[in-house]
Design an enzyme around this catalytic site. Sequence first.
Site, PDB file in Angstrom:
ATOM      1  N   TYR A 113     -28.535  88.848 -37.715  1.00 47.30           N
ATOM      2  CA  TYR A 113     -28.738  89.457 -39.042  1.00 47.30           C
ATOM      3  C   TYR A 113     -29.869  90.482 -39.083  1.00 47.30           C
ATOM      4  O   TYR A 113     -30.059  91.139 -40.117  1.00 47.30           O
ATOM      5  CB  TYR A 113     -28.944  88.373 -40.116  1.00 47.30           C
ATOM      6  CG  TYR A 113     -30.179  87.500 -39.969  1.00 47.30           C
ATOM      7  CD1 TYR A 113     -31.407  87.927 -40.474  1.00 47.30           C
ATOM      8  CD2 TYR A 113     -30.119  86.254 -39.349  1.00 47.30           C
ATOM      9  CE1 TYR A 113     -32.539  87.138 -40.358  1.00 47.30           C
ATOM     10  CE2 TYR A 113     -31.237  85.459 -39.223  1.00 47.30           C
ATOM     11  CZ  TYR A 113     -32.446  85.891 -39.737  1.00 47.30           C
ATOM     12  OH  TYR A 113     -33.552  85.108 -39.605  1.00 47.30           O
ATOM     13  N   SER A 120     -32.161  99.723 -35.582  1.00 48.71           N
ATOM     14  CA  SER A 120     -31.787  99.453 -36.972  1.00 48.71           C
ATOM     15  C   SER A 120     -31.180 100.678 -37.640  1.00 48.71           C
ATOM     16  O   SER A 120     -31.726 101.781 -37.560  1.00 48.71           O
ATOM     17  CB  SER A 120     -32.997  99.009 -37.780  1.00 48.71           C
ATOM     18  OG  SER A 120     -32.643  98.882 -39.144  1.00 48.71           O
ATOM     19  N   HIS A 122     -31.292 101.089 -40.674  1.00 49.26           N
ATOM     20  CA  HIS A 122     -32.234 101.481 -41.735  1.00 49.26           C
ATOM     21  C   HIS A 122     -33.130 102.641 -41.297  1.00 49.26           C
ATOM     22  O   HIS A 122     -33.660 103.367 -42.129  1.00 49.26           O
ATOM     23  CB  HIS A 122     -33.092 100.291 -42.164  1.00 49.26           C
ATOM     24  CG  HIS A 122     -32.374  99.346 -43.083  1.00 49.26           C
ATOM     25  ND1 HIS A 122     -32.229  99.567 -44.426  1.00 49.26           N
ATOM     26  CD2 HIS A 122     -31.722  98.177 -42.831  1.00 49.26           C
ATOM     27  CE1 HIS A 122     -31.545  98.572 -44.976  1.00 49.26           C
ATOM     28  NE2 HIS A 122     -31.211  97.716 -44.028  1.00 49.26           N
ATOM     29  N   ASP A 129     -30.414  98.102 -48.708  1.00 54.06           N
ATOM     30  CA  ASP A 129     -30.053  96.739 -49.081  1.00 54.06           C
ATOM     31  C   ASP A 129     -30.194  96.607 -50.585  1.00 54.06           C
ATOM     32  O   ASP A 129     -31.189  97.060 -51.158  1.00 54.06           O
ATOM     33  CB  ASP A 129     -30.984  95.723 -48.388  1.00 54.06           C
ATOM     34  CG  ASP A 129     -30.817  95.722 -46.885  1.00 54.06           C
ATOM     35  OD1 ASP A 129     -29.712  96.017 -46.407  1.00 54.06           O
ATOM     36  OD2 ASP A 129     -31.809  95.417 -46.181  1.00 54.06           O
ATOM     37  N   GLU A 176     -22.630  91.201 -44.272  1.00 59.08           N
ATOM     38  CA  GLU A 176     -23.779  91.556 -45.113  1.00 59.08           C
ATOM     39  C   GLU A 176     -23.274  92.364 -46.304  1.00 59.08           C
ATOM     40  O   GLU A 176     -23.300  93.602 -46.281  1.00 59.08           O
ATOM     41  CB  GLU A 176     -24.815  92.365 -44.323  1.00 59.08           C
ATOM     42  CG  GLU A 176     -25.484  91.581 -43.203  1.00 59.08           C
ATOM     43  CD  GLU A 176     -26.725  92.279 -42.649  1.00 59.08           C
ATOM     44  OE1 GLU A 176     -27.066  93.391 -43.114  1.00 59.08           O
ATOM     45  OE2 GLU A 176     -27.351  91.701 -41.753  1.00 59.08           O
ATOM     46  N   HIS A 179     -25.621  95.257 -47.595  1.00 58.45           N
ATOM     47  CA  HIS A 179     -26.110  96.373 -46.784  1.00 58.45           C
ATOM     48  C   HIS A 179     -25.125  97.541 -46.906  1.00 58.45           C
ATOM     49  O   HIS A 179     -24.032  97.513 -46.347  1.00 58.45           O
ATOM     50  CB  HIS A 179     -26.271  95.938 -45.327  1.00 58.45           C
ATOM     51  CG  HIS A 179     -26.723  97.042 -44.399  1.00 58.45           C
ATOM     52  ND1 HIS A 179     -27.989  97.095 -43.848  1.00 58.45           N
ATOM     53  CD2 HIS A 179     -26.059  98.131 -43.921  1.00 58.45           C
ATOM     54  CE1 HIS A 179     -28.082  98.178 -43.074  1.00 58.45           C
ATOM     55  NE2 HIS A 179     -26.922  98.820 -43.095  1.00 58.45           N
TER      56      HIS A 179
HETATM   57 ZN   LIG Z   1     -29.821  96.172 -44.354  1.00 60.87          ZN
END
Ligand SMILES: [Zn+2]
Length: 212
Positions: A113, A120, A122, A129, A176, A179
Amino acid sequence: MVTASPAPVASPVLGFDASAHSVDDPDSIWVVVNKARPMVPQDYEPADLETVEGASGTRLRAEAAAALAGLRDAARAADADFAMSTGFRDRDLQGSLYTTYVERSGQVRADRYSARPGFSEHQTGLSVDVHAGGCDLQSCFAVTPAGRFLAEHAWEHGFIVRYPEGKEDVTGYIFEPWHLRYVGTELAAEMRARGVATLEEFFGLDPAPDYS
Ligand SMILES: [Zn+2]
């Protein structure tokens, strides 16, 4: 000599061009980052980060921030509002988060996760998120009004749920529903129309269940 050429894939979206953006360039809205495709360069930081409307601690690239504002307006109008937590995270912040998760869950579980630093999504500034209904980074988000709305409508604003249910062997991450990844409306619509849920499958990239 006869050379076979691949059969053209019918495009449900008129004029869709699968080579319009790079999947390798970190500045591309189609860049694919996963456990087999680290950020290059490792210290990449987008030049056009903006603070997301209504979330002072959340930064995204300008185009994604504007699209998110539109998505949130639509969600509000449908009584499915959500709040934003992290957007862009630099490599160092990802590193400290990952360390915390490894301490909490052990490395094997944490890897399902949380990304290792430099891996990443991100870090692209294109991912965010979101949370609602007391479900923050939890699978229960999927069944909140916001989670249902996003699953159905995020694509209309250029976002995909990047780690869909049942695709851990492709994306490397558990489901997720919170996300979101900005890819632009053309690609999001094309993926939706073709019924392809992951970037890896859409672009014919290797699945990335694990780090190599
Ligand atoms: Zn995320």
